[in-house]
Design a protein around this motif. Structure first.
Motif, mmCIF file in Angstrom:
data_model
loop_
_atom_site.group_PDB
_atom_site.id
_atom_site.type_symbol
_atom_site.label_atom_id
_atom_site.label_comp_id
_atom_site.label_asym_id
_atom_site.label_seq_id
_atom_site.Cartn_x
_atom_site.Cartn_y
_atom_site.Cartn_z
ATOM 1 N N LEU A 36 25.446 4.554 5.226
ATOM 2 C CA LEU A 36 26.755 4.053 5.341
ATOM 3 C C LEU A 36 27.401 3.366 4.115
ATOM 4 O O LEU A 36 28.473 3.281 3.836
ATOM 5 N N MET A 37 26.476 2.526 3.506
ATOM 6 C CA MET A 37 26.833 1.677 2.375
ATOM 7 C C MET A 37 27.066 2.403 1.169
ATOM 8 O O MET A 37 27.621 2.044 0.180
ATOM 9 N N GLY A 38 26.722 3.637 1.240
ATOM 10 C CA GLY A 38 26.901 4.641 -0.033
ATOM 11 C C GLY A 38 25.570 4.975 -0.739
ATOM 12 O O GLY A 38 24.732 4.289 -0.848
ATOM 13 N N THR A 39 25.843 6.284 -1.196
ATOM 14 C CA THR A 39 24.759 6.953 -2.114
ATOM 15 C C THR A 39 25.130 7.103 -3.440
ATOM 16 O O THR A 39 25.891 7.706 -3.593
ATOM 17 N N PHE A 40 24.661 6.241 -4.336
ATOM 18 C CA PHE A 40 25.220 6.331 -5.699
ATOM 19 C C PHE A 40 25.071 7.799 -6.313
ATOM 20 O O PHE A 40 26.073 8.078 -6.857
ATOM 21 N N VAL A 41 23.946 8.539 -6.138
ATOM 22 C CA VAL A 41 23.622 9.766 -6.748
ATOM 23 C C VAL A 41 24.602 11.040 -6.055
ATOM 24 O O VAL A 41 25.205 11.510 -6.896
ATOM 25 N N ILE A 42 24.792 10.760 -4.755
ATOM 26 C CA ILE A 42 25.805 11.822 -4.406
ATOM 27 C C ILE A 42 27.028 11.611 -4.782
ATOM 28 O O ILE A 42 27.981 12.449 -4.965
ATOM 29 N N GLU A 43 27.480 10.215 -4.764
ATOM 30 C CA GLU A 43 28.903 9.937 -5.091
ATOM 31 C C GLU A 43 29.116 10.290 -6.515
ATOM 32 O O GLU A 43 30.167 10.748 -6.865
ATOM 33 N N LYS A 44 28.164 10.194 -7.467
ATOM 34 C CA LYS A 44 28.349 10.389 -8.742
ATOM 35 C C LYS A 44 28.385 11.657 -9.253
ATOM 36 O O LYS A 44 29.245 12.097 -9.848
ATOM 37 N N ILE A 45 27.588 12.667 -8.424
ATOM 38 C CA ILE A 45 27.679 14.212 -8.654
ATOM 39 C C ILE A 45 29.104 14.644 -8.205
ATOM 40 O O ILE A 45 29.611 15.383 -8.742
ATOM 41 N N PHE A 46 29.391 14.407 -7.062
ATOM 42 C CA PHE A 46 30.500 14.868 -6.413
ATOM 43 C C PHE A 46 32.073 14.083 -6.826
ATOM 44 O O PHE A 46 33.079 14.380 -6.218
ATOM 45 N N ALA A 47 31.855 12.963 -7.741
ATOM 46 C CA ALA A 47 33.062 12.229 -7.855
ATOM 47 C C ALA A 47 33.647 11.495 -6.748
ATOM 48 O O ALA A 47 34.827 11.615 -6.801
ATOM 49 N N ILE A 48 32.742 10.950 -5.862
ATOM 50 C CA ILE A 48 33.502 10.511 -4.723
ATOM 51 C C ILE A 48 33.880 9.072 -4.975
ATOM 52 O O ILE A 48 32.826 8.204 -5.427
ATOM 53 N N PRO A 49 34.911 8.505 -4.607
ATOM 54 C CA PRO A 49 35.187 6.900 -5.107
ATOM 55 C C PRO A 49 34.531 6.099 -3.827
ATOM 56 O O PRO A 49 35.520 5.290 -3.134
ATOM 57 N N GLY A 50 33.570 6.047 -3.581
ATOM 58 C CA GLY A 50 32.807 5.048 -2.802
ATOM 59 C C GLY A 50 32.244 3.961 -3.307
ATOM 60 O O GLY A 50 32.521 3.573 -4.358
ATOM 61 N N LEU A 51 31.496 3.388 -2.437
ATOM 62 C CA LEU A 51 30.848 2.017 -2.625
ATOM 63 C C LEU A 51 29.504 2.126 -3.576
ATOM 64 O O LEU A 51 29.107 1.256 -4.296
ATOM 65 N N GLY A 52 28.858 3.244 -3.503
ATOM 66 C CA GLY A 52 27.573 3.370 -4.253
ATOM 67 C C GLY A 52 27.762 3.121 -5.488
ATOM 68 O O GLY A 52 26.742 2.360 -6.140
ATOM 69 N N GLN A 53 28.553 3.522 -6.274
ATOM 70 C CA GLN A 53 28.816 3.491 -7.762
ATOM 71 C C GLN A 53 28.856 1.970 -8.164
ATOM 72 O O GLN A 53 28.201 1.483 -9.036
ATOM 73 N N HIS A 54 29.078 0.980 -7.400
ATOM 74 C CA HIS A 54 29.392 -0.359 -7.575
ATOM 75 C C HIS A 54 27.833 -1.219 -7.563
ATOM 76 O O HIS A 54 27.671 -2.036 -8.054
ATOM 77 N N PHE A 55 27.201 -0.687 -6.783
ATOM 78 C CA PHE A 55 25.792 -1.250 -6.601
ATOM 79 C C PHE A 55 25.046 -1.221 -7.871
ATOM 80 O O PHE A 55 24.455 -2.314 -8.509
ATOM 81 N N VAL A 56 25.346 -0.055 -8.703
ATOM 82 C CA VAL A 56 24.581 0.085 -9.931
ATOM 83 C C VAL A 56 25.451 -0.744 -11.103
ATOM 84 O O VAL A 56 25.024 -1.309 -11.837
ATOM 85 N N ASN A 57 26.658 -0.403 -10.920
ATOM 86 C CA ASN A 57 27.415 -0.922 -12.143
ATOM 87 C C ASN A 57 27.478 -2.323 -12.124
ATOM 88 O O ASN A 57 27.602 -3.076 -13.333
ATOM 89 N N SER A 58 27.580 -2.913 -11.010
ATOM 90 C CA SER A 58 27.617 -4.414 -10.812
ATOM 91 C C SER A 58 26.320 -5.119 -11.462
ATOM 92 O O SER A 58 26.346 -6.127 -11.982
ATOM 93 N N ILE A 59 25.242 -4.649 -11.103
ATOM 94 C CA ILE A 59 23.969 -5.262 -11.591
ATOM 95 C C ILE A 59 23.843 -4.889 -13.171
ATOM 96 O O ILE A 59 23.335 -5.838 -14.076
ATOM 97 N N THR A 60 23.943 -3.774 -13.491
ATOM 98 C CA THR A 60 23.918 -3.579 -15.162
ATOM 99 C C THR A 60 25.027 -4.195 -15.822
ATOM 100 O O THR A 60 24.776 -4.619 -17.023
ATOM 101 N N GLY A 61 26.184 -4.678 -15.195
ATOM 102 C CA GLY A 61 27.208 -5.464 -15.891
ATOM 103 C C GLY A 61 27.102 -6.782 -15.827
ATOM 104 O O GLY A 61 28.166 -7.518 -16.083
ATOM 105 N N LEU A 62 26.107 -7.298 -15.017
ATOM 106 C CA LEU A 62 25.811 -8.682 -14.744
ATOM 107 C C LEU A 62 27.154 -9.188 -13.898
ATOM 108 O O LEU A 62 27.510 -10.394 -14.106
#
Length: 306
Positions: free
Chosen positions: A242-268
């Motif tokens: 429910l918190m979001g899956t980065f890979v699936i959301e990235k592949i299907f261009a879904i504006p979910g929460l998953g992308q922010h888990f990765v982007n926030s930590i890589t961008g500090l």
């Protein structure tokens, strides 16, 4: 029961506080600062931005300020998204991720349990082999491979479903299928193994000796007891899906929460990472709390009042 709930509630609050504290200080240990990745920003401007967000203050002061705001439900402004609070980002993206996760669980949970039961009851037969093959395929194939494969077959070759985006029911079918397959495979394997262990127990032989019907033995004694390991796994699984899956959301261009888990930590992005960690931790603790309560319903031998 009330005493148990209060005790678990206190433990849950302490767990979330500990999680937030550890994450806060670990983030500050990481080298660099949130504005160093902006190559066009001079050192002087970086220092001004650090001062604007209070990041130049003593660490312990920053900690107490953050925790004070967190108690009020204020997770602060994102350091990367201009004029956007962490609360607003979570509020706008979490419903999308949660909808995708619920759709996948609605497909994977009944199918996974049914295949696990059927496989265990038909052990060594064609049905068992078929279920095992499906489970192995689902576990072995990564989500990004499955997602791309589904896109190629149903969107590019057959042209019956959209390739990506999250705009209508048709857009949800492929990402739901890609996510549900791995969940279903995991549930099938766990349920099968648990059922095989249960059917060998003495109380199953006793139930048969008493002349209980096959259906009553399967439902009341086998499936019910086999569900305990599945329930243990369901808490973290539901929370993570429910918190979001980065890979699936990235592949299907879904504006979910998953992308922010990765982007926030890589961008500090300190505030974004903290907000997501606390939100995820709270959700996970709540899911496990529900699972603990369900234990007592599924298996009366587990006395939650102790």
């Amino acid at each position: 029961m009330v005493k148990y709930i209060i005790k678990r509630l206190i433990i849950s609050i302490l767990t979330i506080w500990l999680l937030a504290t550890i994450t806060f200080f670990l983030l500050r240990v990481l080298p660099g600062n949130p504005f160093q990745t902006e190559k066009l920003i001079s050192v002087e401007v970086q220092e001004r931005m650090m001062a604007y967000y209070g990041l130049d203050r003593p660490l312990i002061e920053q900690y107490f300020t953050y925790m004070k705001n967190l108690l009020r439900g204020n997770m602060g402004y994102s350091l990367k998204y201009t004029n956007r609070t962490v609360n607003s980002i979570i509020a706008s993206t979490f419903p999308v991720s949660a909808e995708l996760g619920l759709r996948a669980l609605a497909v994977a949970l009944p199918l996974g349990l049914a295949l696990g039961v059927a496989s265990a009851r038909k052990r060594g037969k064609a049905v068992d082999y078929a279920c095992v093959v499906v489970a192995v395929i689902g576990v072995s194939i990564p989500s990004f491979i499955m997602g791309s494969f589904l896109q190629y077959i149903f969107a590019i070759r057959l042209k019956i479903l959209p390739v990506s985006q999250w705009e209508s029911t048709a857009h949800t079918i492929l990402p739901t299928a890609a996510l549900a397959l791995s969940l279903m495979a995991t549930l099938t394997r766990v349920m099968r193994a648990s059922m095989l262990e249960v059917v060998m127990q003495d109380y199953i032989k006793t139930a048969k000796a008493k002349g209980l019907s096959e259906g009553k033995i399967v439902w009341s004694h086998q499936i019910r007891n086999a569900m305990i390991p599945v329930l243990t796994m369901l808490g973290p699984m539901v929370a993570s899906v429910l918190m979001g899956t980065f890979v699936i959301e990235k592949i299907f261009a879904i504006p979910g929460l998953g992308q922010h888990f990765v982007n926030s930590i890589t961008g500090l992005d300190y505030t974004m990472t903290m907000g997501l960690t606390v939100f995820y931790g709270t959700f996970l603790v709540f899911a496990n709390f529900i699972v603990d309560l369900v234990y007592g319903i599924v298996d009366p031998r587990i006395r939650i009042t102790k």
